[in-house]
Design a protein around this motif. Structure first.
Motif, PDB file in Angstrom:
ATOM      1  N   LYS A   1       1.498  11.891  -8.675  1.00 29.84           N
ATOM      2  CA  LYS A   1       1.316  12.290 -10.005  1.00 29.84           C
ATOM      3  C   LYS A   1       0.205  11.561 -10.590  1.00 29.84           C
ATOM      4  N   LYS A   2      -0.314  10.104  -9.859  1.00 28.36           N
ATOM      5  CA  LYS A   2      -1.466   9.683 -10.169  1.00 28.36           C
ATOM      6  C   LYS A   2      -2.374  10.464 -10.375  1.00 28.36           C
ATOM      7  N   VAL A   3      -2.526  11.550  -9.681  1.00 29.38           N
ATOM      8  CA  VAL A   3      -4.411  11.560  -9.345  1.00 29.38           C
ATOM      9  C   VAL A   3      -3.498  13.712  -9.663  1.00 29.38           C
ATOM     10  N   TRP A   4      -2.664  14.078 -11.127  1.00 31.11           N
ATOM     11  CA  TRP A   4      -2.336  15.032 -10.805  1.00 31.11           C
ATOM     12  C   TRP A   4      -3.562  16.615 -11.102  1.00 31.11           C
ATOM     13  N   LEU A   5      -4.778  16.292 -11.464  1.00 31.67           N
ATOM     14  CA  LEU A   5      -6.126  16.800 -11.595  1.00 31.67           C
ATOM     15  C   LEU A   5      -6.029  17.616 -10.223  1.00 31.67           C
ATOM     16  N   LEU A   6      -6.098  17.343  -8.923  1.00 29.97           N
ATOM     17  CA  LEU A   6      -6.147  17.975  -7.573  1.00 29.97           C
ATOM     18  C   LEU A   6      -5.020  17.598  -6.425  1.00 29.97           C
ATOM     19  N   GLY A   7      -3.837  17.205  -7.410  1.00 28.62           N
ATOM     20  CA  GLY A   7      -2.161  18.118  -6.597  1.00 28.62           C
ATOM     21  C   GLY A   7      -2.544  16.844  -5.057  1.00 28.62           C
ATOM     22  N   ASN A   8      -2.417  17.233  -4.204  1.00 28.36           N
ATOM     23  CA  ASN A   8      -2.117  16.201  -2.699  1.00 28.36           C
ATOM     24  C   ASN A   8      -3.511  16.104  -2.509  1.00 28.36           C
ATOM     25  N   VAL A   9      -3.853  15.174  -2.757  1.00 31.85           N
ATOM     26  CA  VAL A   9      -5.951  14.314  -2.198  1.00 31.85           C
ATOM     27  C   VAL A   9      -5.448  14.021  -1.058  1.00 31.85           C
ATOM     28  N   PRO A  10      -6.067  14.990   0.266  1.00 28.53           N
ATOM     29  CA  PRO A  10      -6.061  13.109   1.338  1.00 28.53           C
ATOM     30  C   PRO A  10      -6.713  12.933   0.722  1.00 28.53           C
ATOM     31  N   LEU A  11      -5.903  12.327   1.898  1.00 25.10           N
ATOM     32  CA  LEU A  11      -6.391  10.411   1.864  1.00 25.10           C
ATOM     33  C   LEU A  11      -6.130  10.189   3.458  1.00 25.10           C
ATOM     34  N   VAL A  12      -7.365   9.029   3.561  1.00 22.81           N
ATOM     35  CA  VAL A  12      -7.979   8.950   5.208  1.00 22.81           C
ATOM     36  C   VAL A  12      -8.177   7.433   5.236  1.00 22.81           C
TER      37      VAL A  12
ATOM     38  N   PHE B   1       0.362  -1.074   0.031  1.00 24.18           N
ATOM     39  CA  PHE B   1      -0.326  -0.031   0.215  1.00 24.18           C
ATOM     40  C   PHE B   1       0.865   1.090   0.196  1.00 24.18           C
ATOM     41  N   GLU B   2       2.078   1.181   1.064  1.00 22.79           N
ATOM     42  CA  GLU B   2       3.067   2.088   1.019  1.00 22.79           C
ATOM     43  C   GLU B   2       3.532   2.694  -0.865  1.00 22.79           C
ATOM     44  N   LYS B   3       3.385   1.692  -1.024  1.00 20.18           N
ATOM     45  CA  LYS B   3       5.015   1.556  -2.125  1.00 20.18           C
ATOM     46  C   LYS B   3       3.490   2.423  -3.327  1.00 20.18           C
ATOM     47  N   ASP B   4       2.386   1.640  -3.115  1.00 21.86           N
ATOM     48  CA  ASP B   4       1.460   2.218  -4.616  1.00 21.86           C
ATOM     49  C   ASP B   4       0.741   3.788  -3.955  1.00 21.86           C
ATOM     50  N   THR B   5       1.275   3.669  -2.369  1.00 25.23           N
ATOM     51  CA  THR B   5       0.242   5.188  -2.118  1.00 25.23           C
ATOM     52  C   THR B   5       1.658   6.051  -2.731  1.00 25.23           C
TER      53      THR B   5
END
Length: 277
Positions: free
Chosen positions: A124-135, A115-119
């Motif tokens: 870069k994967k969601v560049w349209l939104l920048g640093n998306v909050p992850l909970v 999971f840490e590797k994937d996230t």
């Protein structure tokens, strides 16, 4: 909350279910929707229930302000191609996004490492939104739910951000000072102002706006995001040409002058008629 049916198997939720909650003194409307399956599967099966629930979910995305994309933390990869497609669809609707990974309490060490590797390169994967909050959450143990509501409230506040002209002009000035984007053949920013919020919509007046490229506009959006902390929400940037704006203003002034001149002529004509009588 007793109205919401949940279960370990997919497809339990059919119709959108609204629930009113109060969090830290602020009222929220949470809407539980059916999950979105891959379009190919839905259409190939031609299940009218699946089609109806998918359309209902997409309709709620259109009318909401912040979307929580609920994912399974034990699945790999953490974000599939389908998940990224959904995020892109949410961003195109102008909505904020929060990522919630459920079942975090049953993750093995191997799954946590993956999971840490994937996230690690999530931005870069969601560049349209920048640093998306992850909970990280666990609905079984009520873990992370307060953090999730905090993230939703923060994203909503960012979504409603209003920037003054002075702050935006400071940004334009710094762009000129740095000169990174001022390579030959690119537009020259002159003036910026915000015309709407939810999401933030910025109009940037430039000289030679016709020379704008997707890469140059992406640079500007990322610059705005970093400067004003606009993570988790889309930014709408409108590029206008300085010459076009000047022509529009000149045309409006000429039309106004002609209108005033016509009114003066009508007034003078009225005086002449009155004098003749």
């Amino acid at each position: 909350l007793g109205r919401v049916l949940v279960g370990p198997e997919p497809g339990v939720t059919r119709d959108p279910v609204p629930v009113r909650v109060s969090h830290r003194g602020k009222k929220m409307m949470l809407i539980d929707t059916a999950g979105l399956r891959r379009r190919g599967k839905v259409m190939s099966n031609a299940d009218p229930v699946d089609i109806a629930t998918s359309l209902a979910t997409l309709r709620e995305i259109k009318w909401c302000q912040v979307c929580v994309l609920l994912l399974d933390a034990t699945q790999s990869p953490a974000l599939s191609h389908q998940d990224l497609t959904i995020i892109q669809a949410i961003a195109s609707q102008g909505k904020g996004v929060v990522l919630a990974f459920n079942k975090s309490d049953v993750m093995t060490q191997k799954q946590k490492t993956q999971f840490e590797k994937d996230t690690s390169n999530l931005q870069k994967k969601v560049w349209l939104l920048g640093n998306v909050p992850l909970v990280m959450t666990s609905s079984l143990n009520d873990q992370g739910l307060e953090d999730l509501l905090d993230a939703c409230q923060h994203t909503h506040d960012v979504w409603r951000t209003k920037l003054s002209v002075s702050r935006l002009m400071d940004w334009v000035t710094d762009l000129k000072r740095v000169g990174v984007q001022m390579s030959r053949g690119k537009p020259t920013p002159k003036f910026a102002r915000q015309i709407d919020a939810g999401p933030p919509t910025i109009v940037l007046t430039c000289r030679h706006a016709d020379r704008s490229t997707d890469g140059w506009e992406s640079f500007l959006v990322n610059s705005l995001r970093q400067r004003f902390g606009l993570d988790g929400v889309p930014i709408r940037l409108v590029i206008r040409d300085e010459v076009s704006v000047s022509k529009a203003r000149k045309g409006a002034q000429e039309a106004s002058s002609k209108g005033q001149g016509a009114r003066r002529e009508e007034g003078a004509l009225g005086l002449d008629v009155a004098g003749d009588d």
